[in-house]
Design a protein around this motif. Structure first.
Motif: not given
Length: 270
Positions: A49-73
Motif C-alpha cells: 500500500s502507498e506510504g505517507p507523503k514525505g517532507m519537503k526537500g531542500d531547494k535544488g541547484d540553478l539550471g542551465r540557460p535555455g535556448e534563445p527564443g524566436m524574434n517576436g513580431q
C-alpha cells in the motif's frame, strides 16, 4: 530441538515369540549440520500500500540557460514623445548609402577662360651647305639659311629642335659628285633614314614624317670620308628642310631657341 528422545527395546525369544516389549527413552545430543545450498529465487511479492507523503526537500541547484527564443513580431508604433532637448554635438557619420541613379543632364556651364597662346605659325626651316664633302660622323652644317623665322634650326650645328609636341615633315635634296654617298637622318642619336647613292654625278632626295616631342632633335650625318660625296657648286645645291605639319595641341610651351646653341656629343653613323 537438538535433543531427540528415541527409545526402543525389543526382547525376542528364541521361539520367535514376543514375550515382552519395553520402551525406554533417553536423551541423545546431536551437532548442527552444514549449511545447505541457497534455494531458488522466490516469486515477487505483492505491491504494498502507498506510504505517507514525505517532507519537503531542500531547494535544488540553478539550471542551465535555455535556448534563445524566436524574434517576436514588430509592435505597434508608439506615440511621439515630448522633446525638450537642445542642439547637441554632431553624431558619428553614417555608413555610405547605395549608389543612386544617374541624375538628369545639367545646364551648360559658363565659358572657360582663354587658353595660352599656341606657337606662332611658319614653324619651318630650309638651309644648304656652303662647301662640299662636310665633316663625317658629325651633324652636317647648313650655314646658308633659306628660311628659319622661329630660329629652331641651328645652321652651324645643323640641328633642328622641336618647339612643340607634334607631327613634322623633313626632307633633303643632295648633289653627289666624285665619290659615293652614304647619309642618314638622325632623331635623338638614332638613324631614322639611311640613303646610299653609289653613282655620281647625280642627285638623291628623301622625305620622312616624324612625331617629335618638345625638345627632340633632328639632324643629318655622313657615314665616313670614303662615302662622303655630298657636293655643292654654282650649279648644284644640297639642302635640308623641315616644318611642323600640326601640333598635338595648342597649349605647349615653346622651347627657347638659345638652347640649341649648346654643345653636345654626337653618335657615330653606323
Amino acid at each position: 530441538n537438538p535433543v531427540m528422545w528415541i527409545s526402543a527395546l525389543f526382547i525376542l525369544n528364541y521361539h520367535h515369540k514376543i514375550t515382552n516389549i519395553k520402551i525406554v527413552q533417553w536423551p541423545v545430543l546431536c551437532e548442527q549440520g552444514m549449511t545447505g545450498p541457497a534455494g531458488a529465487r522466490g516469486l515477487p511479492g505483492m505491491k504494498g500500500s502507498e506510504g505517507p507523503k514525505g517532507m519537503k526537500g531542500d531547494k535544488g541547484d540553478l539550471g542551465r540557460p535555455g535556448e534563445p527564443g524566436m524574434n517576436g513580431q514588430k509592435g505597434e508604433e508608439g506615440e511621439q514623445g515630448m522633446c525638450e532637448c537642445t542642439d547637441g554635438a554632431d553624431g558619428v557619420d553614417g555608413m555610405p548609402g547605395e549608389k543612386g541613379d544617374n541624375g538628369a543632364k545639367g545646364d551648360t556651364g559658363a565659358k572657360g577662360e582663354q587658353g595660352n597662346m599656341g606657337p606662332k605659325g611658319n614653324q619651318a626651316f630650309s638651309a644648304s651647305i656652303n662647301q662640299s664633302f662636310p665633316i663625317h660622323d658629325w651633324p652636317i652644317s647648313f650655314p646658308r639659311v633659306l628660311t628659319n623665322k622661329q630660329g629652331h634650326f641651328n645652321p652651324l650645328m645643323g640641328i633642328y629642335t622641336a618647339p612643340v609636341n607634334g607631327t613634322y615633315i623633313f626632307c633633303f635634296h643632295l648633289a653627289v659628285a666624285k665619290k659615293p654617298l652614304k647619309v642618314g637622318l638622325f632623331h635623338n642619336f638614332y638613324p631614322k633614314v639611311k640613303v646610299t647613292e653609289g653613282t655620281y654625278p647625280t642627285t638623291t632626295s628623301h622625305k620622312i614624317v616624324l612625331h617629335l616631342a618638345l625638345g627632340d632633335e633632328v639632324w643629318m650625318q655622313v657615314k665616313n670620308s670614303d662615302t662622303n660625296g655630298m657636293y655643292t657648286d654654282t650649279e648644284n645645291t644640297s639642302t635640308f628642310s623641315g616644318f611642323l605639319l600640326y601640333p598635338d595641341s595648342f597649349c605647349h610651351t615653346v622651347i627657347d631657341k638659345a638652347s640649341t646653341t649648346n654643345a653636345r656629343s654626337i653618335s657615330v653613323y653606323l
